[in-house]
Design a protein around this motif. Sequence first.
Motif, PDB file in Angstrom:
ATOM      1  N   GLY A  94      43.308  35.861  33.190  1.00 49.20           N
ATOM      2  CA  GLY A  94      44.530  36.643  33.865  1.00 49.20           C
ATOM      3  C   GLY A  94      45.330  35.818  34.553  1.00 49.20           C
ATOM      4  O   GLY A  94      45.469  34.607  34.865  1.00 49.20           O
ATOM      5  N   PHE A  95      46.214  36.630  35.476  1.00 52.59           N
ATOM      6  CA  PHE A  95      47.232  36.148  36.238  1.00 52.59           C
ATOM      7  C   PHE A  95      47.046  36.110  37.673  1.00 52.59           C
ATOM      8  O   PHE A  95      46.655  37.151  38.237  1.00 52.59           O
ATOM      9  CB  PHE A  95      48.592  36.677  35.875  1.00 52.59           C
ATOM     10  CG  PHE A  95      49.882  36.459  36.816  1.00 52.59           C
ATOM     11  CD1 PHE A  95      50.814  35.354  36.360  1.00 52.59           C
ATOM     12  CD2 PHE A  95      50.108  37.149  37.906  1.00 52.59           C
ATOM     13  CE1 PHE A  95      51.776  35.027  37.301  1.00 52.59           C
ATOM     14  CE2 PHE A  95      51.249  36.760  38.848  1.00 52.59           C
ATOM     15  CZ  PHE A  95      51.825  35.804  38.354  1.00 52.59           C
TER      16      PHE A  95
ATOM     17  N   LEU B  22      41.897  39.383  29.774  1.00 53.99           N
ATOM     18  CA  LEU B  22      41.536  40.173  31.279  1.00 53.99           C
ATOM     19  C   LEU B  22      43.070  40.274  31.648  1.00 53.99           C
ATOM     20  O   LEU B  22      43.681  39.083  31.919  1.00 53.99           O
ATOM     21  CB  LEU B  22      40.618  39.132  32.113  1.00 53.99           C
ATOM     22  CG  LEU B  22      40.541  39.922  33.489  1.00 53.99           C
ATOM     23  CD1 LEU B  22      39.042  39.649  33.989  1.00 53.99           C
ATOM     24  CD2 LEU B  22      41.409  39.557  34.911  1.00 53.99           C
ATOM     25  N   SER B  23      43.287  41.533  32.034  1.00 58.83           N
ATOM     26  CA  SER B  23      44.813  41.876  32.497  1.00 58.83           C
ATOM     27  C   SER B  23      45.577  41.147  31.754  1.00 58.83           C
ATOM     28  O   SER B  23      45.989  41.618  30.598  1.00 58.83           O
ATOM     29  CB  SER B  23      44.684  41.340  34.089  1.00 58.83           C
ATOM     30  OG  SER B  23      45.668  42.368  34.472  1.00 58.83           O
ATOM     31  N   MET B  24      46.667  40.158  32.374  1.00 59.31           N
ATOM     32  CA  MET B  24      47.471  39.383  31.404  1.00 59.31           C
ATOM     33  C   MET B  24      46.784  39.070  30.195  1.00 59.31           C
ATOM     34  O   MET B  24      47.549  39.241  28.852  1.00 59.31           O
ATOM     35  CB  MET B  24      48.198  38.264  32.309  1.00 59.31           C
ATOM     36  CG  MET B  24      49.286  37.555  31.394  1.00 59.31           C
ATOM     37  SD  MET B  24      49.971  36.042  32.175  1.00 59.31           S
ATOM     38  CE  MET B  24      48.304  34.806  32.004  1.00 59.31           C
TER      39      MET B  24
ATOM     40  N   TYR C  57      47.076  41.976  27.634  1.00 57.54           N
ATOM     41  CA  TYR C  57      48.217  42.251  27.111  1.00 57.54           C
ATOM     42  C   TYR C  57      48.397  41.283  25.928  1.00 57.54           C
ATOM     43  O   TYR C  57      49.196  41.674  24.897  1.00 57.54           O
ATOM     44  CB  TYR C  57      49.479  41.855  28.074  1.00 57.54           C
ATOM     45  CG  TYR C  57      49.364  42.517  29.333  1.00 57.54           C
ATOM     46  CD1 TYR C  57      48.715  43.599  29.627  1.00 57.54           C
ATOM     47  CD2 TYR C  57      50.125  42.029  30.645  1.00 57.54           C
ATOM     48  CE1 TYR C  57      48.681  44.293  31.068  1.00 57.54           C
ATOM     49  CE2 TYR C  57      50.148  42.733  31.972  1.00 57.54           C
ATOM     50  CZ  TYR C  57      49.339  43.565  31.882  1.00 57.54           C
ATOM     51  OH  TYR C  57      49.266  44.343  33.282  1.00 57.54           O
TER      52      TYR C  57
ATOM     53  N   ARG D 210      58.694  42.540  39.801  1.00 59.29           N
ATOM     54  CA  ARG D 210      58.451  40.999  38.829  1.00 59.29           C
ATOM     55  C   ARG D 210      59.758  40.189  39.183  1.00 59.29           C
ATOM     56  O   ARG D 210      59.657  39.008  39.742  1.00 59.29           O
ATOM     57  CB  ARG D 210      58.521  41.173  37.505  1.00 59.29           C
ATOM     58  CG  ARG D 210      57.339  42.024  36.917  1.00 59.29           C
ATOM     59  CD  ARG D 210      55.881  41.097  36.408  1.00 59.29           C
ATOM     60  NE  ARG D 210      55.307  42.208  35.566  1.00 59.29           N
ATOM     61  CZ  ARG D 210      53.940  42.109  35.755  1.00 59.29           C
ATOM     62  NH1 ARG D 210      53.234  41.433  36.853  1.00 59.29           N
ATOM     63  NH2 ARG D 210      53.163  42.862  35.022  1.00 59.29           N
TER      64      ARG D 210
ATOM     65  N   MET E 298      48.304  38.117  45.937  1.00 58.76           N
ATOM     66  CA  MET E 298      47.184  38.961  45.036  1.00 58.76           C
ATOM     67  C   MET E 298      45.899  38.395  45.523  1.00 58.76           C
ATOM     68  O   MET E 298      45.106  39.337  45.251  1.00 58.76           O
ATOM     69  CB  MET E 298      47.671  38.190  43.642  1.00 58.76           C
ATOM     70  CG  MET E 298      48.758  38.706  42.902  1.00 58.76           C
ATOM     71  SD  MET E 298      48.680  38.633  41.351  1.00 58.76           S
ATOM     72  CE  MET E 298      47.460  39.651  40.503  1.00 58.76           C
TER      73      MET E 298
ATOM     74  N   MET F 212      55.363  38.948  31.150  1.00 56.76           N
ATOM     75  CA  MET F 212      54.637  40.185  31.532  1.00 56.76           C
ATOM     76  C   MET F 212      55.793  41.270  31.638  1.00 56.76           C
ATOM     77  O   MET F 212      55.709  42.746  31.088  1.00 56.76           O
ATOM     78  CB  MET F 212      53.747  40.316  32.655  1.00 56.76           C
ATOM     79  CG  MET F 212      52.622  39.412  32.213  1.00 56.76           C
ATOM     80  SD  MET F 212      51.276  39.637  33.510  1.00 56.76           S
ATOM     81  CE  MET F 212      51.932  38.736  34.797  1.00 56.76           C
TER      82      MET F 212
ATOM     83  N   VAL G  72      44.072  46.655  41.452  1.00 58.13           N
ATOM     84  CA  VAL G  72      45.492  45.977  40.748  1.00 58.13           C
ATOM     85  C   VAL G  72      45.704  47.012  39.630  1.00 58.13           C
ATOM     86  O   VAL G  72      46.748  47.408  39.358  1.00 58.13           O
ATOM     87  CB  VAL G  72      45.248  44.623  39.974  1.00 58.13           C
ATOM     88  CG1 VAL G  72      46.517  44.213  39.297  1.00 58.13           C
ATOM     89  CG2 VAL G  72      44.962  43.592  41.210  1.00 58.13           C
TER      90      VAL G  72
ATOM     91  N   HIS H 136      39.024  43.688  40.170  1.00 62.25           N
ATOM     92  CA  HIS H 136      39.843  43.371  38.874  1.00 62.25           C
ATOM     93  C   HIS H 136      39.167  42.270  38.148  1.00 62.25           C
ATOM     94  O   HIS H 136      39.571  41.972  37.012  1.00 62.25           O
ATOM     95  CB  HIS H 136      41.186  42.775  39.421  1.00 62.25           C
ATOM     96  CG  HIS H 136      42.235  42.814  38.444  1.00 62.25           C
ATOM     97  ND1 HIS H 136      42.689  43.657  37.837  1.00 62.25           N
ATOM     98  CD2 HIS H 136      43.049  41.794  38.161  1.00 62.25           C
ATOM     99  CE1 HIS H 136      43.689  43.500  37.168  1.00 62.25           C
ATOM    100  NE2 HIS H 136      43.819  42.041  37.347  1.00 62.25           N
TER     101      HIS H 136
HETATM  102  C1  MLT Z   1      46.734  39.645  35.807  1.00 60.10           C
HETATM  103  O1  MLT Z   1      45.713  40.112  36.648  1.00 60.10           O
HETATM  104  O2  MLT Z   1      46.641  39.447  34.741  1.00 60.10           O
HETATM  105  C2  MLT Z   1      47.997  40.552  36.440  1.00 60.10           C
HETATM  106  O3  MLT Z   1      47.895  41.130  37.628  1.00 60.10           O
HETATM  107  C3  MLT Z   1      48.525  41.530  35.510  1.00 60.10           C
HETATM  108  C4  MLT Z   1      49.786  42.049  35.860  1.00 60.10           C
HETATM  109  O4  MLT Z   1      50.456  41.734  36.919  1.00 60.10           O
HETATM  110  O5  MLT Z   1      50.303  43.024  35.413  1.00 60.10           O
END
Ligand code: MLT
Length: 265
Positions: free
Chosen positions: A27-28, A93-95, A98, A132, A151, A190, A217, A243
């Motif tokens: 994730g990010f 995970l998360s990003m 995606y 963003r 974060m 993203m 998140v 998260h």
């Molecule tokens: C993540 O945890 O990868 C990011 O919070 C995802 C996001 O910012 O959409």
Amino acid sequence: MAIAKKETLNLHFEERGSGLPILLIHGFPLSGRMWTAQLEKLSKSARVLVPDMPGFGDSPIREGAPSVDQYAEDCLAVLDALDIMEPAVIGGLSMGGYIALAAARLVPMRIRGLILVSTRAGADSTEGKAGRDKTIAQVKERGASVVAESMYPKLLSPESYQSKPAIAAELQEIMKEVTPDGVVGALTAMRDRQDSTNLLPNLHMPVLIIHGKDDQVIPHAEAEAMSKAIPHNDLHLLDKAGHLPNLEQPEEFDRIVGKFLTKLG
Ligand code: MLT
């Protein structure tokens, strides 16, 4: 640490174990280091691959415009570099989720199973995109620590900061390594990612969805919505996890993923 090379790409990744390949995308604003426990545990029964996405961990930034689809191609380049032509399990995970969804849209035949952790199918809202842009401007002006600072308090469940200080400290260490270029690239990717909602009913591989009940998140309602839309899936909502359920509840997380891999194997 190995390197997948492909024209403009130098992607670093860890590899451990043998058997069914499973590629885990971080994730990010983190790196492959967030999967350290899974690399250890899951590699006892599978071939675990953990890349650092461009500009994170040990991977340099790549040339060209960053996009989630490009990140998915980068992950597939890891499989190519290892001559893995059989369908692999892709988890994110998360990003990373995606990116895993983008891979499922681009090359469904290469995916044996999909693992979606703490993620959502929808694209950014107009407000989300503006957020963003604001963060990108702040990072350009003040550096990547802006993102880490904002974060950090949201990544774990409120309880985990108290009950798991070693995890909280490790998280801070991982986030210290982020670079402005990596962060700006991922925020751009993203922001501009496709909406995957319409893909969900067309996912024909087995899907595992894991989400922390205390995710600050991405609310767990997103996981429940994905579960309703995907034909074959198992949904697990974990107690005492925010998260990052793989860090906060590693035993439960690894048990669920291990069971999924056994069923696929
Ligand atoms: C993540 O945890 O990868 C990011 O919070 C995802 C996001 O910012 O959409």
